[in-house]
Motif scaffolding. Structure first.
Motif, mmCIF file in Angstrom:
data_model
loop_
_atom_site.group_PDB
_atom_site.id
_atom_site.type_symbol
_atom_site.label_atom_id
_atom_site.label_comp_id
_atom_site.label_asym_id
_atom_site.label_seq_id
_atom_site.Cartn_x
_atom_site.Cartn_y
_atom_site.Cartn_z
ATOM 1 N N ASP A 51 5.188 3.457 12.615
ATOM 2 C CA ASP A 51 5.122 4.729 11.176
ATOM 3 C C ASP A 51 3.843 3.614 10.246
ATOM 4 N N LEU A 52 4.244 2.543 10.401
ATOM 5 C CA LEU A 52 2.754 1.149 9.335
ATOM 6 C C LEU A 52 1.445 1.559 10.419
ATOM 7 N N ASN A 53 1.813 1.885 11.366
ATOM 8 C CA ASN A 53 -0.222 1.635 12.116
ATOM 9 C C ASN A 53 -0.584 3.415 12.013
ATOM 10 N N GLN A 54 0.351 3.600 11.647
ATOM 11 C CA GLN A 54 -0.439 5.634 11.762
ATOM 12 C C GLN A 54 -0.639 5.598 10.061
ATOM 13 N N VAL A 55 0.035 4.492 9.469
ATOM 14 C CA VAL A 55 -0.744 4.775 7.413
ATOM 15 C C VAL A 55 -1.781 3.960 7.793
ATOM 16 N N LEU A 56 -2.332 3.267 8.132
ATOM 17 C CA LEU A 56 -3.004 2.548 8.330
ATOM 18 C C LEU A 56 -4.146 3.365 9.213
ATOM 19 N N ASP A 57 -4.177 3.229 9.720
ATOM 20 C CA ASP A 57 -5.055 4.788 10.487
ATOM 21 C C ASP A 57 -5.803 5.681 9.435
ATOM 22 N N LEU A 58 -5.109 6.136 7.946
ATOM 23 C CA LEU A 58 -5.316 7.202 7.677
ATOM 24 C C LEU A 58 -6.526 6.046 6.182
ATOM 25 N N LEU A 59 -6.556 4.267 6.173
ATOM 26 C CA LEU A 59 -6.834 3.942 5.301
ATOM 27 C C LEU A 59 -8.658 3.323 5.379
ATOM 28 N N ASP A 60 -8.528 3.072 4.157
ATOM 29 C CA ASP A 60 -10.491 2.426 4.073
ATOM 30 C C ASP A 60 -9.980 0.864 3.873
ATOM 31 N N GLY A 61 -8.296 0.968 2.889
ATOM 32 C CA GLY A 61 -8.842 -0.255 2.515
ATOM 33 C C GLY A 61 -6.795 -0.564 1.631
ATOM 34 N N VAL A 62 -7.025 -2.558 1.716
ATOM 35 C CA VAL A 62 -5.455 -2.291 1.588
ATOM 36 C C VAL A 62 -5.941 -3.207 0.196
ATOM 37 N N LEU A 63 -4.810 -2.793 -1.262
ATOM 38 C CA LEU A 63 -5.032 -3.921 -2.065
ATOM 39 C C LEU A 63 -3.723 -4.333 -1.997
ATOM 40 N N LEU A 64 -2.960 -5.615 -2.083
ATOM 41 C CA LEU A 64 -2.209 -6.191 -2.201
ATOM 42 C C LEU A 64 -1.629 -6.664 -3.453
ATOM 43 N N VAL A 65 -0.928 -6.077 -4.296
ATOM 44 C CA VAL A 65 -0.311 -5.972 -5.748
ATOM 45 C C VAL A 65 0.008 -7.141 -5.460
ATOM 46 N N GLY A 66 0.110 -7.561 -7.117
ATOM 47 C CA GLY A 66 1.297 -9.078 -7.578
ATOM 48 C C GLY A 66 3.059 -8.443 -7.578
ATOM 49 N N GLY A 67 3.252 -9.846 -8.185
ATOM 50 C CA GLY A 67 4.850 -9.100 -7.960
ATOM 51 C C GLY A 67 5.695 -10.533 -8.364
ATOM 52 N N ALA A 68 6.676 -10.859 -7.579
ATOM 53 C CA ALA A 68 7.531 -11.868 -8.262
ATOM 54 C C ALA A 68 6.701 -12.741 -7.075
ATOM 55 N N ASP A 69 8.015 -14.273 -6.737
ATOM 56 C CA ASP A 69 7.059 -15.166 -6.027
ATOM 57 C C ASP A 69 8.008 -14.431 -4.229
ATOM 58 N N LEU A 70 6.909 -15.373 -3.699
ATOM 59 C CA LEU A 70 7.052 -15.166 -1.697
ATOM 60 C C LEU A 70 8.295 -15.923 -1.817
ATOM 61 N N ASP A 71 9.304 -15.931 -0.836
ATOM 62 C CA ASP A 71 10.544 -16.469 -0.711
ATOM 63 C C ASP A 71 9.644 -17.477 0.759
ATOM 64 N N PRO A 72 9.837 -19.383 -0.284
ATOM 65 C CA PRO A 72 9.136 -20.250 1.008
ATOM 66 C C PRO A 72 10.452 -20.168 1.939
ATOM 67 N N ARG A 73 11.072 -20.293 1.939
ATOM 68 C CA ARG A 73 11.806 -20.339 3.871
ATOM 69 C C ARG A 73 11.730 -19.880 4.789
ATOM 70 N N ARG A 74 11.384 -18.485 4.785
ATOM 71 C CA ARG A 74 10.262 -17.149 5.335
ATOM 72 C C ARG A 74 8.803 -18.421 5.792
ATOM 73 N N ASP A 75 8.716 -19.650 5.181
ATOM 74 C CA ASP A 75 7.335 -20.298 5.789
ATOM 75 C C ASP A 75 7.895 -21.121 6.158
ATOM 76 N N GLY A 76 8.737 -21.715 6.453
ATOM 77 C CA GLY A 76 9.533 -22.691 6.693
ATOM 78 C C GLY A 76 9.842 -24.548 4.994
ATOM 79 N N TRP A 77 9.999 -23.711 4.239
ATOM 80 C CA TRP A 77 10.261 -24.511 3.318
ATOM 81 C C TRP A 77 11.246 -24.501 2.559
#
Length: 247
Positions: A51-77
């Motif tokens: 589904d995500l790939n199908q949506v990306l086929d429709l887009l010319d660009g992506v804006l990654l917005v701000g927010g709270a913190d990334l969980d460092p445990r997902r990166d081994g910290w």
């Protein structure tokens, strides 16, 4: 020529008692895209990669917005006590979105946590708490000033240099995490006088990728800040034209 379509991830809140789950995004993000003559498209936290790939086929660009913190445990910290992680459903989606955007070389602009996400997706890492990791740093989160602004040093010849030009620049940057090791292929193009990274740009000619720790979409931003979105939209148009010529 039709306007570029820019996808935006959204924040997410799980159901709580009588309050249903909902997604939302700050209006400053999509208003900035509209002002830059593009069409914003808010993305829900899709779970199926097809589904995500199908949506990306429709887009010319992506804006990654701000927010709270990334969980460092997902990166081994380990989880630092000051970290306030994103809702897991948003973070799982955001990481999948960023990974596919990077793999497909879709033009991307990351803001705040979005810039940090772009960096870790491509192998960089983060300072988990600036006051501890860089005790000599300036305050980057002023509890007494929600519109906290500090000066910025711009690297000559960068996109941000083209946007802001000469003169002292003050930006609305308020955060306690920051980029530590920079992902391969990127250059630091803006930093606070204390060395904390505030802007990054991809250096290859095959991909438009930009990140700012500060928030050019905020209501405390200046007219010059809007120029960053205009440059981003220009980058999406040039990428679409390059794809059309190859096809």
């Amino acid at each position: 020529m039709s306007k570029p379509v820019i996808g935006l991830n959204a924040d997410y809140r799980a159901a709580n008692g009588d309050t249903p789950a909902f997604s939302y995004v700050g209006a400053g993000y999509y208003d900035a895209i509209l002002k830059a003559d593009a069409i914003p498209l808010v993305l829900p936290p899709l779970e199926e990669m097809d589904d995500l790939n199908q949506v990306l086929d429709l887009l010319d660009g992506v804006l990654l917005v701000g927010g709270a913190d990334l969980d460092p445990r997902r990166d081994g910290w380990m989880l630092h006590p000051t970290v306030r992680p994103l809702d897991p459903r948003r973070e799982v989606f955001d990481r999948a979105l960023a990974r596919l955007v990077c793999e497909r070389r879709i033009p991307v602009f990351g803001i705040g946590a979005g810039m940090q996400l772009l960096n870790v997706t491509l192998g960089g890492n983060l300072l988990l708490h600036i006051p501890e990791d860089r005790p000599d740093a300036l305050p980057h989160r002023d509890a007494l000033d929600p519109q906290h602004r500090h000066t910025l040093e711009i690297m000559p010849g960068s996109l941000l240099d083209r946007v802001y030009g000469d003169g002292e620049l003050r930006v609305n940057s308020r955060h306690h995490m920051a980029i530590d090791e920079l992902a391969d292929g990127f250059a630091v193009t803006a930093k606070c006088p204390d060395g904390i990274i505030e802007g990054i740009e991809y250096q290859g000619e095959d991909w438009f990728a930009l990140g700012t720790q500060f928030h050019p979409e905020a209501n405390t931003a200046s007219a010059l800040d809007m120029r960053i979105f205009e440059e981003f939209v220009i980058g999406t148009k040039e990428n679409a034209e390059a794809i059309r010529l190859v096809a």
